[in-house]
Design a protein around this motif. Structure first.
Motif, PDB file in Angstrom:
ATOM      1  N   LEU A  67       2.380 -19.152  39.425  1.00 39.91           N
ATOM      2  CA  LEU A  67       1.934 -17.758  39.356  1.00 39.91           C
ATOM      3  C   LEU A  67       0.707 -17.746  38.461  1.00 39.91           C
ATOM      4  CD1 LEU A  67       2.431 -14.654  39.795  1.00 39.91           C
ATOM      5  CD2 LEU A  67       3.740 -14.727  37.658  1.00 39.91           C
ATOM      6  N   LYS A  68      -0.424 -17.384  39.016  1.00 37.10           N
ATOM      7  CA  LYS A  68      -1.681 -17.387  38.256  1.00 37.10           C
ATOM      8  C   LYS A  68      -2.100 -15.944  38.012  1.00 37.10           C
ATOM      9  CE  LYS A  68      -5.607 -19.263  36.737  1.00 37.10           C
ATOM     10  NZ  LYS A  68      -6.743 -19.458  37.644  1.00 37.10           N
ATOM     11  N   ILE A  69      -2.315 -15.590  36.756  1.00 41.81           N
ATOM     12  CA  ILE A  69      -2.771 -14.243  36.410  1.00 41.81           C
ATOM     13  C   ILE A  69      -4.026 -14.375  35.549  1.00 41.81           C
ATOM     14  CG2 ILE A  69      -2.197 -12.022  35.359  1.00 41.81           C
ATOM     15  CD1 ILE A  69       0.730 -12.664  35.712  1.00 41.81           C
ATOM     16  N   ASN A  70      -5.114 -13.783  36.016  1.00 45.38           N
ATOM     17  CA  ASN A  70      -6.352 -13.718  35.236  1.00 45.38           C
ATOM     18  C   ASN A  70      -6.457 -12.343  34.591  1.00 45.38           C
ATOM     19  OD1 ASN A  70      -7.473 -16.329  35.850  1.00 45.38           O
ATOM     20  ND2 ASN A  70      -7.909 -15.586  37.912  1.00 45.38           N
ATOM     21  N   LEU A  71      -6.813 -12.323  33.322  1.00 43.30           N
ATOM     22  CA  LEU A  71      -6.948 -11.063  32.594  1.00 43.30           C
ATOM     23  C   LEU A  71      -8.266 -11.048  31.828  1.00 43.30           C
ATOM     24  CD1 LEU A  71      -3.794 -12.340  31.804  1.00 43.30           C
ATOM     25  CD2 LEU A  71      -3.482  -9.885  31.490  1.00 43.30           C
ATOM     26  N   LEU A  72      -8.790  -9.850  31.656  1.00 45.26           N
ATOM     27  CA  LEU A  72      -9.943  -9.641  30.777  1.00 45.26           C
ATOM     28  C   LEU A  72      -9.528  -8.664  29.688  1.00 45.26           C
ATOM     29  CD1 LEU A  72     -12.976 -10.231  30.287  1.00 45.26           C
ATOM     30  CD2 LEU A  72     -13.468  -8.120  31.542  1.00 45.26           C
ATOM     31  N   LEU A  73      -9.749  -9.066  28.418  1.00 46.95           N
ATOM     32  CA  LEU A  73      -9.354  -8.264  27.272  1.00 46.95           C
ATOM     33  C   LEU A  73     -10.588  -7.796  26.501  1.00 46.95           C
ATOM     34  CD1 LEU A  73      -6.486 -10.470  25.755  1.00 46.95           C
ATOM     35  CD2 LEU A  73      -6.341  -8.817  27.623  1.00 46.95           C
ATOM     36  N   ASP A  74     -10.471  -6.617  25.927  1.00 46.60           N
ATOM     37  CA  ASP A  74     -11.523  -6.154  25.021  1.00 46.60           C
ATOM     38  C   ASP A  74     -11.458  -6.889  23.686  1.00 46.60           C
ATOM     39  OD1 ASP A  74     -12.751  -4.245  26.703  1.00 46.60           O
ATOM     40  OD2 ASP A  74     -11.145  -2.819  26.289  1.00 46.60           O
ATOM     41  N   LEU A 131       5.433 -20.996  35.620  1.00 54.19           N
ATOM     42  CA  LEU A 131       6.189 -22.093  36.212  1.00 54.19           C
ATOM     43  C   LEU A 131       7.409 -21.553  36.974  1.00 54.19           C
ATOM     44  CD1 LEU A 131       6.269 -24.552  33.157  1.00 54.19           C
ATOM     45  CD2 LEU A 131       4.457 -24.224  34.855  1.00 54.19           C
ATOM     46  N   HIS A 132       7.958 -22.399  37.827  1.00 54.05           N
ATOM     47  CA  HIS A 132       9.192 -22.092  38.565  1.00 54.05           C
ATOM     48  C   HIS A 132       9.102 -20.786  39.343  1.00 54.05           C
ATOM     49  CE1 HIS A 132      10.810 -25.643  36.971  1.00 54.05           C
ATOM     50  NE2 HIS A 132      11.313 -25.199  35.854  1.00 54.05           N
ATOM     51  N   THR A 133       7.994 -20.647  40.051  1.00 53.56           N
ATOM     52  CA  THR A 133       7.807 -19.510  40.953  1.00 53.56           C
ATOM     53  C   THR A 133       7.445 -20.048  42.337  1.00 53.56           C
ATOM     54  OG1 THR A 133       5.531 -19.334  40.150  1.00 53.56           O
ATOM     55  CG2 THR A 133       7.157 -17.831  39.195  1.00 53.56           C
ATOM     56  N   PRO A 134       8.401 -20.696  43.032  1.00 56.88           N
ATOM     57  CA  PRO A 134       8.106 -21.303  44.332  1.00 56.88           C
ATOM     58  C   PRO A 134       7.790 -20.264  45.388  1.00 56.88           C
ATOM     59  CG  PRO A 134      10.463 -21.316  43.915  1.00 56.88           C
ATOM     60  CD  PRO A 134       9.805 -20.871  42.641  1.00 56.88           C
ATOM     61  N   ALA A 135       7.006 -20.678  46.377  1.00 50.50           N
ATOM     62  CA  ALA A 135       6.594 -19.769  47.443  1.00 50.50           C
ATOM     63  C   ALA A 135       7.791 -19.107  48.116  1.00 50.50           C
ATOM     64  CB  ALA A 135       5.754 -20.532  48.473  1.00 50.50           C
ATOM     65  N   ASP A 136       8.913 -19.815  48.189  1.00 51.18           N
ATOM     66  CA  ASP A 136      10.101 -19.274  48.852  1.00 51.18           C
ATOM     67  C   ASP A 136      10.543 -17.948  48.243  1.00 51.18           C
ATOM     68  OD1 ASP A 136      10.033 -21.586  50.331  1.00 51.18           O
ATOM     69  OD2 ASP A 136      11.682 -22.558  49.250  1.00 51.18           O
ATOM     70  N   LEU A 137      10.393 -17.804  46.939  1.00 49.19           N
ATOM     71  CA  LEU A 137      10.790 -16.558  46.280  1.00 49.19           C
ATOM     72  C   LEU A 137      10.054 -15.370  46.873  1.00 49.19           C
ATOM     73  CD1 LEU A 137      10.924 -17.304  42.429  1.00 49.19           C
ATOM     74  CD2 LEU A 137      12.847 -16.988  43.995  1.00 49.19           C
ATOM     75  N   PHE A 138       8.771 -15.542  47.117  1.00 53.18           N
ATOM     76  CA  PHE A 138       7.930 -14.439  47.577  1.00 53.18           C
ATOM     77  C   PHE A 138       8.071 -14.221  49.081  1.00 53.18           C
ATOM     78  CE2 PHE A 138       6.025 -16.501  43.860  1.00 53.18           C
ATOM     79  CZ  PHE A 138       6.074 -15.446  42.961  1.00 53.18           C
ATOM     80  N   ASP A 139       8.426 -15.282  49.815  1.00 52.19           N
ATOM     81  CA  ASP A 139       8.719 -15.115  51.240  1.00 52.19           C
ATOM     82  C   ASP A 139       9.982 -14.294  51.435  1.00 52.19           C
ATOM     83  OD1 ASP A 139       6.555 -16.514  52.306  1.00 52.19           O
ATOM     84  OD2 ASP A 139       7.598 -18.446  52.213  1.00 52.19           O
ATOM     85  N   ALA A 140      10.977 -14.550  50.585  1.00 53.90           N
ATOM     86  CA  ALA A 140      12.276 -13.902  50.745  1.00 53.90           C
ATOM     87  C   ALA A 140      12.253 -12.440  50.318  1.00 53.90           C
ATOM     88  CB  ALA A 140      13.338 -14.660  49.947  1.00 53.90           C
ATOM     89  N   ASP A 141      11.380 -12.099  49.370  1.00 57.01           N
ATOM     90  CA  ASP A 141      11.382 -10.731  48.820  1.00 57.01           C
ATOM     91  C   ASP A 141       9.957 -10.305  48.502  1.00 57.01           C
ATOM     92  OD1 ASP A 141      11.739  -8.344  47.518  1.00 57.01           O
ATOM     93  OD2 ASP A 141      12.722  -9.211  45.752  1.00 57.01           O
ATOM     94  N   PRO A 142       9.366  -9.422  49.316  1.00 58.50           N
ATOM     95  CA  PRO A 142       7.990  -8.960  49.051  1.00 58.50           C
ATOM     96  C   PRO A 142       7.839  -8.318  47.675  1.00 58.50           C
ATOM     97  CG  PRO A 142       8.706  -8.326  51.258  1.00 58.50           C
ATOM     98  CD  PRO A 142       9.915  -8.847  50.557  1.00 58.50           C
ATOM     99  N   GLY A 143       8.930  -7.795  47.125  1.00 58.43           N
ATOM    100  CA  GLY A 143       8.849  -7.179  45.808  1.00 58.43           C
ATOM    101  C   GLY A 143       8.833  -8.177  44.677  1.00 58.43           C
ATOM    102  N   ALA A 144       9.057  -9.458  44.997  1.00 65.19           N
ATOM    103  CA  ALA A 144       9.110 -10.482  43.955  1.00 65.19           C
ATOM    104  C   ALA A 144       7.766 -10.649  43.252  1.00 65.19           C
ATOM    105  CB  ALA A 144       9.562 -11.813  44.552  1.00 65.19           C
ATOM    106  N   ARG A 145       6.681 -10.362  43.950  1.00 72.17           N
ATOM    107  CA  ARG A 145       5.362 -10.483  43.336  1.00 72.17           C
ATOM    108  C   ARG A 145       5.238  -9.562  42.120  1.00 72.17           C
ATOM    109  NH1 ARG A 145       0.146 -11.490  45.828  1.00 72.17           N
ATOM    110  NH2 ARG A 145      -1.523 -10.760  44.445  1.00 72.17           N
ATOM    111  N   ASP A 146       5.612  -8.292  42.291  1.00 76.48           N
ATOM    112  CA  ASP A 146       5.518  -7.347  41.184  1.00 76.48           C
ATOM    113  C   ASP A 146       6.508  -7.698  40.080  1.00 76.48           C
ATOM    114  OD1 ASP A 146       3.509  -5.928  42.436  1.00 76.48           O
ATOM    115  OD2 ASP A 146       4.871  -4.457  43.329  1.00 76.48           O
TER     116      ASP A 146
END
Length: 524
Positions: free
Chosen positions: A316-323, A397-412
């Motif tokens: 799971l990759k999250i890019n952020l910009l902070l002030d 870590l430990h966020t395999p693609a299968d999690l997101f295939d099984a549940d579209p809400g898993a991303r949020d």
């Protein structure tokens, strides 16, 4: 990039303009061969690119790949790359809580008195730091053996083993890494810091008998014999821009917007069919180098899709910009804590619990991950906001693609839990520090494995194109052809792997590209 000069035959066609494909093109063109690179996207670089994802901000973030470890200095010198890699002053910082006590395990680069004191504060003595020093000294000696072989024909396993101390060989190569971590270290947090290098983009228990976690661990610690992960000044795009210039300056042709649909190998060469956005075109070559994943290559060769063998990415990759950088609950200086790898919910027990949860189909809670602040090492990526903003990159870590295939809400859910893991170690709300774009939206960009597959055609969003292999050949391997000797062979003599799917090809290293080029030069 140019659109090709209309030639219908080349010495080499490279399918895919990622960093490895560009390395191959540069080496081969410098050797005087005619080279055509076909890239599906409208730009080269693949996963190693820099973009400005937040409207109204000039910050150029390394969107996918984010650090450089394995790229040999010799490769950069060979190609005269105008790239500077900055060392991070902090190796890692891991916030911890023990009852009423809070603190942070600081590992300096290079390690000094503050590192020793930090271990003592966490564990109450010096034994754990002594074990740490012993373990990593053995790993370093292992790396010093392997690193020089990466730009040479594959050594045999027995030849590498003869040069490596028996204990560390057993720990890293023969038994699940978790056993060594549990036997060598006693503190849960220290164990977790050691373990995380085994799980980057790799979904496995630390006790997995396949040893894919061991191979991931080794790759993360052998770069240039030091294993140091460095920040490319100007962002990851600076690396691939330099590689593209090196290839073009040497005479290679690069065509973007060129989607390859078929590769047809023959006894003396291959035909490549591609589309330029207007019409279908055909080109022939004495050799074809594939920078795409082996699973995708099989489709291009006409073998069809095989769902059973499709790789499964896990990140799971999250890019952020902070002030501004947030204050930490431990009281540590943010410019020290965020300067290296900030570990979150990555105690050994937490990593194993997260794996079990994800293997059972649930998003881990807490979410293990780590954070990098590239702008502390390279303020130039902020443009005119240098000094008044910072970037953060979260890698879960430990966020395999299968999690997101099984549940579209898993991303949020995964995003919320990742940010919660960061928020749990802060002394103030993260939202108070987040920048907003010109539309008033928080500057957060999320990439799950499905996004990687959609954006980059990496099957399953697997950042290594599939499970990593040992960087040497099995003792009974056939090493008769140059392609076999360099670990870039396919079932077709005229088609070679040059991407992350080649043996020794994982991570931002250029090794797959270098080794494929050497195999071609030895063969033509």
């Amino acid at each position: 990039m140019n659109s090709g000069n209309g030639n219908s035959r080349y010495d080499v066609v490279v399918v895919g303009g990622g960093h490895n494909g560009l390395v191959s093109a540069a080496y081969l063109a410098r050797a005087g061969l005619s080279v055509l690179v076909l890239e599906r996207l409208d730009h080269t670089g693949g996963a190693a690119v820099s973009l400005e994802p937040f409207a109204g901000h000039p910050a150029r973030l390394s969107r996918y790949s984010y650090l450089v470890s394995l790229m040999p200095e010799q490769l950069m010198a060979d190609l005269d790359l105008d790239v500077r890699l900055a060392s991070r002053t902090t190796a890692s910082y891991t916030p911890w809580t023990r009852g009423e006590r809070t603190g942070g395990l600081l590992v300096e680069r290079p390690e000094g008195d503050a590192t020793r004191a930090s271990f003592r504060d966490l564990t109450g003595g010096d034994e754990e730091y002594a074990a740490w020093q012993d373990f990593y000294a053995e790993v370093a000696r292992f790396a010093e053996v392997v690193a020089p072989t990466l730009m040479r024909p594959l050594p045999l396993e027995r030849d590498v083993r003869a040069l490596v101390e028996e204990r560390i060989w057993t720990d890293v190569v023969e038994e699940p890494l978790g056993r060594a971590i549990r036997s060598r270290f006693t503190d849960d947090t220290v164990r977790g810091v050691v373990a995380t290098d085994a799980l980057i983009g790799t979904f496995a228990s630390l006790n997995d008998l396949s040893l894919i976690q061991n191979r991931c661990f080794l790759y993360h610690l052998i770069g240039n014999g030091t294993g140091e992960w460095r920040v490319p000044v100007g962002g990851m795009g600076a690396v691939t821009d330099a590689l593209a210039r090196a290839a073009v300056d040497a005479g290679a042709e690069i065509v973007t917007g060129a989607g390859v649909s078929a590769i047809s190998p023959g006894p003396d060469g291959a035909e490549v069919v591609w589309h330029d956005g207007t019409r279908e075109r055909t080109v022939t070559a004495r050799r074809v180098l594939s920078g795409v994943a082996p699973w995708v290559l099989r489709i291009l060769l006409g073998e069809g899709e095989d769902p059973e063998t499709k790789p499964v990415g896990s990140q799971l990759k999250i890019n952020l910009l902070l002030d501004r950088l947030p204050a930490l609950a431990s009281g540590a200086d943010p410019e020290v804590a965020f300067a290296g790898t900030l570990h979150l919910a990555e105690d050994y027990s937490q990593l194993e619990q997260a794996y079990a949860a994800a293997a059972g189909g649930a998003v881990p809670d807490p979410m293990p991950g780590e954070v990098y602040c590239h702008s502390l090492s390279d303020p130039s990526i902020l443009g005119d906001r240098a000094g008044s903003a910072h970037t953060l990159t979260y890698f879960g870590l430990h966020t395999p693609a299968d999690l997101f295939d099984a549940d579209p809400g898993a991303r949020d859910v995964a995003t919320q839990r990742a940010l919660a893991s960061l928020g749990a170690v802060l002394a103030e709300p993260l939202d108070d520090c987040l920048a907003t774009d010109t539309d008033g939206r928080r500057c957060i960009e999320v990439k799950i494995p499905q996004d990687i597959e959609k954006d980059l055609a990496m099957p399953g969003g697997h950042i290594f194109h599939g499970d990593l292999e040992w960087p040497w050949a099995p003792n009974r391997a056939r090493l008769e052809t140059p392609a076999q000797q360099w670990g870039v062979q396919t079932e077709h003599d005229v088609v070679l792997l040059c991407g992350s799917g080649a043996r020794r090809g994982g991570a931002v290293s250029g090794l797959g590209g270098h080794n494929a080029a050497q195999a071609v030069l030895a063969d033509l």
